[in-house]
Design a protein around this motif. Structure first.
Motif, PDB file in Angstrom:
ATOM      1  N   ASP A 120      -0.781   0.305  13.912  1.00 39.41           N
ATOM      2  CA  ASP A 120      -1.565   0.728  12.804  1.00 39.41           C
ATOM      3  C   ASP A 120      -2.483  -0.487  12.597  1.00 39.41           C
ATOM      4  O   ASP A 120      -1.943  -1.298  12.063  1.00 39.41           O
ATOM      5  CB  ASP A 120      -0.972   1.167  11.461  1.00 39.41           C
ATOM      6  N   THR A 121      -3.770  -0.405  12.841  1.00 42.67           N
ATOM      7  CA  THR A 121      -4.509  -1.652  12.394  1.00 42.67           C
ATOM      8  C   THR A 121      -4.613  -2.071  10.938  1.00 42.67           C
ATOM      9  O   THR A 121      -5.056  -3.283  10.701  1.00 42.67           O
ATOM     10  CB  THR A 121      -6.144  -1.366  13.075  1.00 42.67           C
ATOM     11  N   ASP A 122      -4.313  -1.137  10.010  1.00 46.03           N
ATOM     12  CA  ASP A 122      -4.243  -1.437   8.644  1.00 46.03           C
ATOM     13  C   ASP A 122      -2.945  -2.162   8.015  1.00 46.03           C
ATOM     14  O   ASP A 122      -2.542  -2.859   7.368  1.00 46.03           O
ATOM     15  CB  ASP A 122      -4.887  -0.306   7.955  1.00 46.03           C
ATOM     16  N   GLU A 123      -1.950  -1.258   8.880  1.00 45.15           N
ATOM     17  CA  GLU A 123      -0.490  -1.372   8.147  1.00 45.15           C
ATOM     18  C   GLU A 123       0.370  -2.135   8.906  1.00 45.15           C
ATOM     19  O   GLU A 123       1.441  -2.492   8.511  1.00 45.15           O
ATOM     20  CB  GLU A 123      -0.048   0.174   8.194  1.00 45.15           C
ATOM     21  N   GLY A 124       0.119  -2.506  10.402  1.00 44.34           N
ATOM     22  CA  GLY A 124       1.016  -3.299  11.074  1.00 44.34           C
ATOM     23  C   GLY A 124       1.620  -2.427  12.142  1.00 44.34           C
ATOM     24  O   GLY A 124       1.255  -1.446  12.683  1.00 44.34           O
ATOM     25  N   LEU A 125       2.857  -2.697  12.030  1.00 46.30           N
ATOM     26  CA  LEU A 125       3.832  -2.055  13.111  1.00 46.30           C
ATOM     27  C   LEU A 125       4.629  -0.822  12.202  1.00 46.30           C
ATOM     28  O   LEU A 125       5.413  -1.198  11.115  1.00 46.30           O
ATOM     29  CB  LEU A 125       4.816  -2.877  13.710  1.00 46.30           C
ATOM     30  N   ILE A 126       4.684   0.218  12.441  1.00 49.34           N
ATOM     31  CA  ILE A 126       5.231   1.279  11.661  1.00 49.34           C
ATOM     32  C   ILE A 126       6.190   2.124  12.792  1.00 49.34           C
ATOM     33  O   ILE A 126       6.036   2.175  13.963  1.00 49.34           O
ATOM     34  CB  ILE A 126       4.184   2.375  10.770  1.00 49.34           C
ATOM     35  N   LYS A 127       7.198   2.694  11.974  1.00 48.70           N
ATOM     36  CA  LYS A 127       8.100   3.884  12.729  1.00 48.70           C
ATOM     37  C   LYS A 127       8.022   4.899  12.220  1.00 48.70           C
ATOM     38  O   LYS A 127       8.045   5.409  11.013  1.00 48.70           O
ATOM     39  CB  LYS A 127       9.638   3.266  12.627  1.00 48.70           C
ATOM     40  N   VAL A 128       7.832   6.214  12.983  1.00 50.40           N
ATOM     41  CA  VAL A 128       7.803   7.599  12.531  1.00 50.40           C
ATOM     42  C   VAL A 128       9.124   8.184  12.991  1.00 50.40           C
ATOM     43  O   VAL A 128       9.279   8.166  14.146  1.00 50.40           O
ATOM     44  CB  VAL A 128       6.701   8.147  13.001  1.00 50.40           C
ATOM     45  N   SER A 129       9.653   8.746  11.916  1.00 50.78           N
ATOM     46  CA  SER A 129      10.925   9.581  12.327  1.00 50.78           C
ATOM     47  C   SER A 129      10.775  11.025  12.757  1.00 50.78           C
ATOM     48  O   SER A 129       9.478  11.492  12.375  1.00 50.78           O
ATOM     49  CB  SER A 129      11.896   9.481  11.071  1.00 50.78           C
ATOM     50  N   GLU A 130      11.733  11.594  13.385  1.00 51.71           N
ATOM     51  CA  GLU A 130      11.437  13.178  13.682  1.00 51.71           C
ATOM     52  C   GLU A 130      11.020  13.988  12.201  1.00 51.71           C
ATOM     53  O   GLU A 130      10.414  15.040  12.731  1.00 51.71           O
ATOM     54  CB  GLU A 130      12.791  13.563  14.256  1.00 51.71           C
TER      55      GLU A 130
END
Length: 361
Positions: A120-130
């Motif tokens: 995410d260019t605003d938030e950095g690296l993100i993880k999305v769970s199921e």
């Protein structure tokens, strides 16, 4: 006579005002950029292969830039409206997870543990769970915010390597990084055990796609406006060494993905037109285009054609695919091979292109 004097004075003052605007308020400090030479071999001759794609999710997918596939064969795409869309093996498209209402989602990958990790260019690296829970993994490095995270890949040890396209310019003025032609890109590493982020490589020319080799011996990172990809060694005896994987590409490498046979698919952006060669030969013209963005839109060519190349693990080009006029596909940003098919993401089209490999035989 007095009218002529007033008119001449007005023209002079206007010209001076424009000059001051361009050279004193320009957002860039540009360097001259030498574009790669044109290739004349049959391998580099344009073709129409990409005009034969099947359109998946047409009208449902808003410029799907990044693509990845999970262990079940489901395809994931990050779109410009803040969605992660999922394409099932039967071809149906699902609105899987709504992350936000912004257009900042770029590259993504599914880890071996089944987690979806997104840049995410605003938030950095993100993880999305199921179940839709979004967790921030990497937001800072060395005390600085991470802006413009671009693409991510998981290495064999579970580490996440991801690119930062530019530490100076953002997603919505990425073209300024190309015009300035000074290296502001980075390659970062997120350690899921320590939950720490470290700098791997700095001073990259718009760091873009990242991919790990089939044998896990090296990582490839694309440098878009340097028209090349670098090889960063991961195996112990070579760890940390950097070589050129491939250079003098026929355009700017965007995202890169590993193919099942150990080769790589690279999306190529067309920033090597005759117009752009003229632009990159003059600092003054770069200042003008940076100051007046609408002029830049008239000379850029990334959304008027599409290209993808297949490169062996030895860095040699095997195949080239084109839509030279952008009639069907344009601004292709990612190419993914899975189960005998190629899938193409784009920052212009409202679908994912699918092309059976058997049609290229």
């Amino acid at each position: 006579m007095e009218f002529r004097f007033i008119a001449a004075s007005f023209v002079l003052v206007s010209a001076l005002a424009v000059t001051l605007q361009v050279f004193f308020f320009s957002p860039i400090s540009p360097d001259i950029l030498e574009l790669p030479p044109e290739h004349s071999t049959p391998l580099f001759a344009p073709n129409n292969h990409l005009q034969g794609v099947v359109k998946l999710g047409e009208g449902i997918l808003n410029k799907p830039e990044g693509l990845c596939v999970d262990q079940k064969g489901m395809l994931y795409a990050a779109t410009r409206d803040g969605w992660i869309k999922r394409l099932h093996t039967n071809g149906s498209c699902e609105n899987w997870k709504k992350i936000h209402n912004k257009d900042t989602l770029l590259g993504l990958t599914v880890t071996r543990a089944g987690d979806l990790v997104v840049c995410d260019t605003d938030e950095g690296l993100i993880k999305v769970s199921e179940d839709g829970v979004v967790t921030a993994l990497a937001t800072h490095v060395n005390g600085e915010n991470i802006w413009f995270a671009d693409d991510v890949v998981e290495a064999g040890d579970g580490s996440l390597y991801f690119s930062v396209a530019s530490t100076k310019f953002g997603l919505h003025n990425w073209h300024l990084d190309v015009l300035e032609a000074k290296p502001h890109g980075q390659l970062l590493k997120y350690d899921p055990v320590t939950m720490e982020t470290s700098l791997v490589l700095d001073g990259l020319g718009f760091a873009n796609g990242v991919a790990v080799s089939l044998d896990q011996e090296f990582l490839v990172v694309c440098e878009s406006w340097k028209f090349r990809c670098l090889k960063y060694w991961l195996k112990e005896e070579m760890r940390g060494k950097v070589d050129v994987f491939i250079d003098n590409l026929p355009g700017c490498p965007d995202n890169i993905n590993l193919a099942p046979d150990g080769s790589f698919w690279i999306a190529i952006l067309q920033l090597t037109s005759s117009r752009m060669k003229f632009v990159h030969s003059s600092k003054a013209i770069k200042h003008v285009l940076a100051t007046f963005p609408k002029l830049y839109e008239r000379v850029r060519a990334v959304d008027r054609s599409a290209m993808a190349i297949n490169v062996g693990s030895d860095g040699k080009i095997i195949k080239r695919l084109d839509d030279p006029t952008g009639e069907v596909m344009a601004f292709v940003t990612s190419v993914l091979e899975f189960d005998g098919k190629l899938y193409f993401g784009s920052l212009k089209n409202n679908f994912i292109g699918m092309l059976p490999l058997e049609t290229l035989a």
